[in-house]
Scaffold this motif. Sequence first.
Motif, PDB file in Angstrom:
ATOM      1  N   MET A 250      18.517  -3.463   8.551  1.00  0.00           N
ATOM      2  CA  MET A 250      18.013  -4.704   8.029  1.00  0.00           C
ATOM      3  C   MET A 250      17.493  -4.313   6.394  1.00  0.00           C
ATOM      4  N   MET A 251      16.945  -3.196   6.327  1.00  0.00           N
ATOM      5  CA  MET A 251      16.442  -2.776   4.945  1.00  0.00           C
ATOM      6  C   MET A 251      17.574  -2.785   3.878  1.00  0.00           C
ATOM      7  N   ARG A 252      18.716  -2.912   4.227  1.00  0.00           N
ATOM      8  CA  ARG A 252      19.862  -3.074   3.250  1.00  0.00           C
ATOM      9  C   ARG A 252      19.722  -4.348   2.246  1.00  0.00           C
ATOM     10  N   GLY A 253      18.690  -5.175   2.853  1.00  0.00           N
ATOM     11  CA  GLY A 253      18.318  -6.500   2.014  1.00  0.00           C
ATOM     12  C   GLY A 253      17.001  -5.953   0.975  1.00  0.00           C
ATOM     13  N   LEU A 254      16.478  -4.734   0.898  1.00  0.00           N
ATOM     14  CA  LEU A 254      15.698  -4.383  -0.114  1.00  0.00           C
ATOM     15  C   LEU A 254      16.290  -4.213  -1.444  1.00  0.00           C
ATOM     16  N   ASP A 255      15.330  -4.777  -2.396  1.00  0.00           N
ATOM     17  CA  ASP A 255      15.882  -4.659  -3.791  1.00  0.00           C
ATOM     18  C   ASP A 255      15.518  -3.472  -4.505  1.00  0.00           C
ATOM     19  N   ASP A 256      14.667  -2.775  -3.894  1.00  0.00           N
ATOM     20  CA  ASP A 256      14.525  -1.306  -4.515  1.00  0.00           C
ATOM     21  C   ASP A 256      13.713  -0.426  -3.478  1.00  0.00           C
ATOM     22  N   PHE A 257      13.711   0.836  -3.381  1.00  0.00           N
ATOM     23  CA  PHE A 257      13.035   1.687  -2.623  1.00  0.00           C
ATOM     24  C   PHE A 257      12.560   2.899  -3.458  1.00  0.00           C
ATOM     25  N   LEU A 258      11.231   2.934  -3.525  1.00  0.00           N
ATOM     26  CA  LEU A 258      10.470   4.023  -4.441  1.00  0.00           C
ATOM     27  C   LEU A 258      10.021   5.213  -3.649  1.00  0.00           C
ATOM     28  N   LEU A 259       9.989   6.307  -4.176  1.00  0.00           N
ATOM     29  CA  LEU A 259       9.161   7.461  -3.838  1.00  0.00           C
ATOM     30  C   LEU A 259       7.993   7.612  -4.535  1.00  0.00           C
ATOM     31  N   VAL A 260       6.845   7.776  -3.888  1.00  0.00           N
ATOM     32  CA  VAL A 260       5.491   8.366  -4.650  1.00  0.00           C
ATOM     33  C   VAL A 260       4.948   9.486  -4.129  1.00  0.00           C
ATOM     34  N   ASP A 261       4.239  10.213  -4.994  1.00  0.00           N
ATOM     35  CA  ASP A 261       3.780  11.557  -4.287  1.00  0.00           C
ATOM     36  C   ASP A 261       2.482  11.242  -3.659  1.00  0.00           C
ATOM     37  N   ASP A 262       2.062  12.032  -2.759  1.00  0.00           N
ATOM     38  CA  ASP A 262       0.737  11.801  -2.065  1.00  0.00           C
ATOM     39  C   ASP A 262      -0.264  11.620  -2.993  1.00  0.00           C
ATOM     40  N   GLU A 263      -0.454  12.612  -4.078  1.00  0.00           N
ATOM     41  CA  GLU A 263      -1.368  12.435  -5.066  1.00  0.00           C
ATOM     42  C   GLU A 263      -1.475  10.892  -5.551  1.00  0.00           C
ATOM     43  N   ASP A 264      -0.425  10.238  -5.793  1.00  0.00           N
ATOM     44  CA  ASP A 264      -0.503   9.204  -6.205  1.00  0.00           C
ATOM     45  C   ASP A 264      -0.911   8.113  -5.187  1.00  0.00           C
ATOM     46  N   ILE A 265      -0.655   8.464  -4.223  1.00  0.00           N
ATOM     47  CA  ILE A 265      -1.047   7.393  -2.920  1.00  0.00           C
ATOM     48  C   ILE A 265      -2.617   7.735  -2.798  1.00  0.00           C
ATOM     49  N   ARG A 266      -3.208   9.047  -3.088  1.00  0.00           N
ATOM     50  CA  ARG A 266      -4.648   9.232  -2.910  1.00  0.00           C
ATOM     51  C   ARG A 266      -5.352   8.346  -4.293  1.00  0.00           C
ATOM     52  N   ALA A 267      -4.684   8.260  -5.365  1.00  0.00           N
ATOM     53  CA  ALA A 267      -5.355   7.602  -6.241  1.00  0.00           C
ATOM     54  C   ALA A 267      -5.452   5.940  -5.847  1.00  0.00           C
ATOM     55  N   ALA A 268      -4.334   5.398  -5.365  1.00  0.00           N
ATOM     56  CA  ALA A 268      -4.233   4.068  -5.031  1.00  0.00           C
ATOM     57  C   ALA A 268      -5.439   3.854  -3.884  1.00  0.00           C
ATOM     58  N   GLN A 269      -5.529   4.829  -3.008  1.00  0.00           N
ATOM     59  CA  GLN A 269      -6.483   4.628  -2.109  1.00  0.00           C
ATOM     60  C   GLN A 269      -7.762   4.470  -2.609  1.00  0.00           C
ATOM     61  N   ARG A 270      -8.239   5.266  -3.653  1.00  0.00           N
ATOM     62  CA  ARG A 270      -9.536   5.400  -4.262  1.00  0.00           C
ATOM     63  C   ARG A 270      -9.531   4.020  -5.086  1.00  0.00           C
ATOM     64  N   LEU A 271      -8.586   3.444  -5.596  1.00  0.00           N
ATOM     65  CA  LEU A 271      -8.398   2.250  -6.351  1.00  0.00           C
ATOM     66  C   LEU A 271      -8.907   1.007  -5.371  1.00  0.00           C
ATOM     67  N   LEU A 272      -8.221   1.194  -4.280  1.00  0.00           N
ATOM     68  CA  LEU A 272      -8.410  -0.052  -3.321  1.00  0.00           C
ATOM     69  C   LEU A 272      -9.989   0.007  -3.146  1.00  0.00           C
ATOM     70  N   LEU A 273     -10.643   1.116  -2.703  1.00  0.00           N
ATOM     71  CA  LEU A 273     -11.960   1.285  -2.413  1.00  0.00           C
ATOM     72  C   LEU A 273     -12.967   0.797  -3.504  1.00  0.00           C
ATOM     73  N   THR A 274     -12.710   1.183  -4.782  1.00  0.00           N
ATOM     74  CA  THR A 274     -13.596   1.010  -5.939  1.00  0.00           C
ATOM     75  C   THR A 274     -13.233  -0.364  -6.664  1.00  0.00           C
ATOM     76  N   LYS A 275     -11.976  -1.066  -6.617  1.00  0.00           N
ATOM     77  CA  LYS A 275     -11.788  -2.125  -7.116  1.00  0.00           C
ATOM     78  C   LYS A 275     -11.505  -3.398  -6.375  1.00  0.00           C
ATOM     79  N   ALA A 276     -11.355  -3.123  -4.995  1.00  0.00           N
ATOM     80  CA  ALA A 276     -11.143  -4.066  -4.018  1.00  0.00           C
ATOM     81  C   ALA A 276     -11.778  -3.842  -2.703  1.00  0.00           C
ATOM     82  N   HIS A 277     -12.986  -3.194  -2.857  1.00  0.00           N
ATOM     83  CA  HIS A 277     -13.653  -3.041  -1.803  1.00  0.00           C
ATOM     84  C   HIS A 277     -13.251  -2.837  -0.240  1.00  0.00           C
TER      85      HIS A 277
END
Length: 322
Positions: A250-277
Amino acid sequence: MSTDLPATPPSFTDVLRAARLIAPYLPQTPMWSYPVLDAHLGAETFVKHENAQPTGAFKVRGGLNLLAGFTAGREKAGVLTYSTGNHAQSIAYAARIFGVPCTVVMPENPNPAKVAMVEALGAAVEIKGATLVETAEYVNAIADDRGDRLVSPADEPDLIAGVATLYLEMFTRQPDLDAVFVPVGSGTGAAAACLVARAVAPRCRVIGVQSAQAPAAHDSWRSGEPVRRPIETVADGLATGSAFALPQGMMRGLDDFLLVDDEDIRAAQRLLLTKAHTLAELAGAAALAGLIAVRGEFTGRKVAVVCTGANARPAELQRMLA
Ligand SMILES: *Cc1c(COP(=O)(O)O)cnc(C)c1O
């Protein structure tokens, strides 16, 4: 991974049916944009709050849809499944509602918060296997003897149809999204997003995001055949080491598939906490990490990221705040 014949993908009608089945149990989750986050990203960004589910993750939609059908037709004694945690909670939650005995097998070193929640829901927990791949082999070997219905975490049309109700809600609220970012572990969420977007928002780009430290689904998608990969990610919701046939198709229908590093996921986790409570577990912040990686392409556009879950390990929270 299932030993049965390959499952048939759910249809859009199955998604509509699922929405009706789960409505008595789950209210729609909120979806908000946050001006400070928008300013930071340069795109109007809607966060779909699956962290607000009673189990703290989106997967409960699938468990309820599957178990609602189970009581209607199956004769097996109970359900048996395996998971790093959020799928386990989904099945345990639904099993409790529908009065079905539930056993969950988890890989070694499980997230203690997730084990506690599964046990509190009344399911039996066993710990077996160094990774989810080994756990799956063990569960496949014991399922027949137990007489339970083996529930695959991903090769289950009813799980995907249930999860797809998330995207029905999303596009009903925001029909003209330019893109939606979905974190990928086994791929049920991304498969569901493809199904619904193709039916109701064909212009919207659907972009999968996986951790570069556990890229099995991504690498399988790129190469067109199932591959196994080591699991080195700390995002336990994304810690799958092999590809699941049904969501991969079913994922053949994806337009793109990205890889991100765990460190970038950590930064996004912090951003959700600080900018989106918003308190997200790492897997729940991966979609935002994907958007951040390509945000230049979406300046001034309208996008959605799914905050898939909130069940962070205590150590993960300590590290985020350090
Ligand atoms: C399971 C999970 C994912 C990945 O979803 P798949 O359907 O397995 O690809 C992402 N985030 C959280 C919080 C999860 O529990």
